[in-house]
Design an enzyme around this catalytic site. Sequence first.
Site, PDB file in Angstrom:
ATOM      1  N   CYS A  78       0.797  -1.227   0.000  1.00  0.00           N
ATOM      2  CA  CYS A  78       0.000   0.000   0.000  1.00  0.00           C
ATOM      3  C   CYS A  78       0.832   1.281   0.000  1.00  0.00           C
ATOM      4  O   CYS A  78       0.600   2.181  -0.795  1.00  0.00           O
ATOM      5  CB  CYS A  78      -0.958  -0.035   1.187  1.00  0.00           C
ATOM      6  SG  CYS A  78      -1.672   1.534   1.613  1.00  0.00           S
ATOM      7  N   CYS A  81       1.121   3.394   5.137  1.00  0.00           N
ATOM      8  CA  CYS A  81       1.848   3.268   6.401  1.00  0.00           C
ATOM      9  C   CYS A  81       3.268   2.789   6.113  1.00  0.00           C
ATOM     10  O   CYS A  81       3.509   2.053   5.152  1.00  0.00           O
ATOM     11  CB  CYS A  81       1.190   2.225   7.305  1.00  0.00           C
ATOM     12  SG  CYS A  81      -0.425   2.720   7.917  1.00  0.00           S
ATOM     13  N   CYS A 158      -8.941  -0.269   5.532  1.00  0.00           N
ATOM     14  CA  CYS A 158      -7.675   0.277   6.016  1.00  0.00           C
ATOM     15  C   CYS A 158      -7.745   0.410   7.536  1.00  0.00           C
ATOM     16  O   CYS A 158      -8.697   0.978   8.068  1.00  0.00           O
ATOM     17  CB  CYS A 158      -7.461   1.630   5.364  1.00  0.00           C
ATOM     18  SG  CYS A 158      -6.156   2.574   6.107  1.00  0.00           S
ATOM     19  N   GLN A 282      -8.357  18.769  10.640  1.00  0.00           N
ATOM     20  CA  GLN A 282      -7.321  17.821  11.067  1.00  0.00           C
ATOM     21  C   GLN A 282      -7.818  16.384  10.873  1.00  0.00           C
ATOM     22  O   GLN A 282      -8.946  16.077  11.255  1.00  0.00           O
ATOM     23  CB  GLN A 282      -6.970  18.055  12.537  1.00  0.00           C
ATOM     24  CG  GLN A 282      -6.360  19.425  12.814  1.00  0.00           C
ATOM     25  CD  GLN A 282      -4.919  19.557  12.331  1.00  0.00           C
ATOM     26  OE1 GLN A 282      -4.282  18.578  11.943  1.00  0.00           O
ATOM     27  NE2 GLN A 282      -4.409  20.775  12.350  1.00  0.00           N
ATOM     28  N   TYR A 311      -3.289  30.925   8.771  1.00  0.00           N
ATOM     29  CA  TYR A 311      -3.557  29.593   8.197  1.00  0.00           C
ATOM     30  C   TYR A 311      -4.566  28.869   9.110  1.00  0.00           C
ATOM     31  O   TYR A 311      -4.300  27.774   9.608  1.00  0.00           O
ATOM     32  CB  TYR A 311      -2.290  28.747   8.079  1.00  0.00           C
ATOM     33  CG  TYR A 311      -1.111  29.429   7.422  1.00  0.00           C
ATOM     34  CD1 TYR A 311      -0.937  29.342   6.039  1.00  0.00           C
ATOM     35  CD2 TYR A 311      -0.175  30.139   8.163  1.00  0.00           C
ATOM     36  CE1 TYR A 311       0.147  29.955   5.423  1.00  0.00           C
ATOM     37  CE2 TYR A 311       0.905  30.753   7.562  1.00  0.00           C
ATOM     38  CZ  TYR A 311       1.075  30.661   6.196  1.00  0.00           C
ATOM     39  OH  TYR A 311       2.146  31.251   5.603  1.00  0.00           O
ATOM     40  N   GLU A 332      -7.229  32.816   6.470  1.00  0.00           N
ATOM     41  CA  GLU A 332      -7.232  31.561   5.714  1.00  0.00           C
ATOM     42  C   GLU A 332      -7.557  31.876   4.253  1.00  0.00           C
ATOM     43  O   GLU A 332      -8.355  32.761   3.970  1.00  0.00           O
ATOM     44  CB  GLU A 332      -8.281  30.619   6.347  1.00  0.00           C
ATOM     45  CG  GLU A 332      -8.787  29.489   5.500  1.00  0.00           C
ATOM     46  CD  GLU A 332      -7.730  28.452   5.150  1.00  0.00           C
ATOM     47  OE1 GLU A 332      -6.934  28.056   6.013  1.00  0.00           O
ATOM     48  OE2 GLU A 332      -7.711  28.042   3.977  1.00  0.00           O
ATOM     49  N   ASP A 380       0.372  27.976  11.263  1.00  0.00           N
ATOM     50  CA  ASP A 380       0.115  26.547  11.012  1.00  0.00           C
ATOM     51  C   ASP A 380       0.017  26.327   9.510  1.00  0.00           C
ATOM     52  O   ASP A 380      -1.039  25.984   8.987  1.00  0.00           O
ATOM     53  CB  ASP A 380      -1.187  26.125  11.720  1.00  0.00           C
ATOM     54  CG  ASP A 380      -1.436  24.624  11.605  1.00  0.00           C
ATOM     55  OD1 ASP A 380      -0.519  23.883  11.181  1.00  0.00           O
ATOM     56  OD2 ASP A 380      -2.554  24.184  11.923  1.00  0.00           O
ATOM     57  N   CYS A 407       3.393  20.437   9.932  1.00  0.00           N
ATOM     58  CA  CYS A 407       3.315  19.014   9.582  1.00  0.00           C
ATOM     59  C   CYS A 407       4.549  18.619   8.783  1.00  0.00           C
ATOM     60  O   CYS A 407       4.618  17.519   8.252  1.00  0.00           O
ATOM     61  CB  CYS A 407       2.033  18.699   8.837  1.00  0.00           C
ATOM     62  SG  CYS A 407       1.776  19.746   7.413  1.00  0.00           S
TER      63      CYS A 407
HETATM   64  N1  SAH Z   1      -4.965  25.616  11.547  1.00  0.00           N
HETATM   65  C1  SAH Z   1      -5.916  24.808  10.840  1.00  0.00           C
HETATM   66  C2  SAH Z   1      -5.527  24.490   9.413  1.00  0.00           C
HETATM   67  C3  SAH Z   1      -4.089  24.091   9.156  1.00  0.00           C
HETATM   68  S1  SAH Z   1      -3.756  23.454   7.531  1.00  0.00           S
HETATM   69  C4  SAH Z   1      -6.256  23.567  11.632  1.00  0.00           C
HETATM   70  O1  SAH Z   1      -5.581  23.227  12.601  1.00  0.00           O
HETATM   71  O2  SAH Z   1      -7.230  22.883  11.291  1.00  0.00           O
HETATM   72  C5  SAH Z   1      -3.164  24.823   6.682  1.00  0.00           C
HETATM   73  C6  SAH Z   1      -4.236  25.771   6.185  1.00  0.00           C
HETATM   74  O3  SAH Z   1      -3.574  26.838   5.479  1.00  0.00           O
HETATM   75  C7  SAH Z   1      -5.233  25.174   5.191  1.00  0.00           C
HETATM   76  O4  SAH Z   1      -6.536  25.420   5.643  1.00  0.00           O
HETATM   77  C8  SAH Z   1      -4.949  25.921   3.876  1.00  0.00           C
HETATM   78  O5  SAH Z   1      -6.126  26.133   3.111  1.00  0.00           O
HETATM   79  C9  SAH Z   1      -4.374  27.237   4.380  1.00  0.00           C
HETATM   80  N2  SAH Z   1      -3.488  27.949   3.463  1.00  0.00           N
HETATM   81  C10 SAH Z   1      -2.653  27.438   2.532  1.00  0.00           C
HETATM   82  N3  SAH Z   1      -1.952  28.418   1.936  1.00  0.00           N
HETATM   83  C11 SAH Z   1      -2.344  29.583   2.500  1.00  0.00           C
HETATM   84  C12 SAH Z   1      -1.950  30.942   2.300  1.00  0.00           C
HETATM   85  N4  SAH Z   1      -1.032  31.280   1.406  1.00  0.00           N
HETATM   86  N5  SAH Z   1      -2.547  31.879   3.047  1.00  0.00           N
HETATM   87  C13 SAH Z   1      -3.488  31.545   3.985  1.00  0.00           C
HETATM   88  N6  SAH Z   1      -3.883  30.271   4.207  1.00  0.00           N
HETATM   89  C14 SAH Z   1      -3.318  29.295   3.480  1.00  0.00           C
END
Ligand code: SAH
Length: 450
Positions: A78, A81, A158, A282, A311, A332, A380, A407
């Site tokens: 797969c 994992c 899965c 998430q 973000y 966002e 984030d 991440c």
């Molecule tokens: N903090 C959130 C999302 C994190 S993922 C949580 O914990 O759920 C990262 C996020 O950044 C996504 O929602 C994505 O759409 C957004 N993103 C990606 N590029 C971006 C940019 N240039 N400006 C603002 N947001 C962005």
Amino acid sequence: MLRKNDIIKLNIGSVTLQGSGVGRHEGLAVFVPMTAAGDEIEAHILKVKSNCAFAKVHKIINPSPDRTEADCPAYAKCGGCVFRHISYEAELEIKEQFCRDVMKRIGGLDIPCEKIVGSESRTECRNKAQFPLEKTADGVKIGFFSPHSHRVNEARSCPLQPKEFAGILNVFEDYIKRYNVSVYDETAHKGLLRHIYLRKAAATGEIMVCPVINGKALPEDERLCSMLLGENGNIKSIIINENREKTNVILGGKCRTVYGADYITDELCSLEFRISPLSFYQVNPAGAEKLYEKAAQFACLDGGQTLLDLYCGTGTIGLTMAKNAKEVIGVEIIPQAIEDAKINAAINGIENARFMCADASEAAKKLESEGVKPDVVILDPPRKGCAKDVLETVAQMAPDKIVYISCDPATQARDAAILTDLGYKAEKLCPVDMFPGCGHCESVLQLIRE
Ligand code: SAH
């Protein structure tokens, strides 16, 4: 000189985040997937480069004590994992070590690293899956792409996914056969059904079913809905996503609800969250709670601060911290996510949060020019990290603290070095395992203004 097809004895000394064991042969690093630190093996050399070689296991002479029986029949093929053949403790150790190393190697920062926060379980911990399909002579394969390929491996059960997803996929198989529905062939860019995208809200049990199609509509979609509802009473939303592009990107921009609500509702950190198909959420909700807890600890809010959540997705981080902040501003880029974020604030009765739909860098510049002075900034970003001008503008706003959630620890380390040059001290790091079994790790970094 090592050559292709040589069989050599190898002791595996360590394992990379991608799950490859590393042994040394006359000083040359040899990477062998599916091995464990402490394995003594015979390796079959597949490729030799000037600085390393790649091999597969020919024979295990002495197994490492980290080894365990993989709990998934699709594991070897797969590619989703990479750690199911070793214990979860060993996996966590690899992840923690990787985060420490990368902060030192890429960021040049030797900072305290807390013990990795692990997941409760390596099974049924995800809430989302996107299954590709492939037509076969006698039916259809539904599963995941093999590594580095677009061949579908049949894998409906899965271990990372909710158990109910398998039954829903079986309904799609029946439906495809009964109504002769075509399956997308990406080379020819022909065929209708591209992916089956499923989401489950862990706390409420609600399920969203989202067929992704290369067309406007599915034949007999009412029949499909009743077949799905007959299979699983927790399905609260069936949404058709249209993607007619010749692209690897799974979801298209258009969604049409054919049954139920345009969203499902989940609970996280005692708040309610609405999730629509195009919004980021998430994938490991139990892990997300631990991640947000750690981020809150690092943010040290006491009720008087302005928090900028860059973000922000559907607003989850900022909203879970709002009770300890004077004001929360979320930013966002995806419009649907911002709509969700505003609704999420409203349904939880949170009145001190506002949201902007914009690119992080543009929003940061705009807020800075308006004289907004956040005390704490949460970053984030997606895997590629922050654009340099985002970091520069954030530093100009001069918050006391930056909490950087990532991440991809490698881009986090790169950005941490930039923030260090901009007057911030990387104080401490805490890895959080959001992706049990898989070759990824999340980490939270606290930076303090000097
Ligand atoms: N903090 C959130 C999302 C994190 S993922 C949580 O914990 O759920 C990262 C996020 O950044 C996504 O929602 C994505 O759409 C957004 N993103 C990606 N590029 C971006 C940019 N240039 N400006 C603002 N947001 C962005």
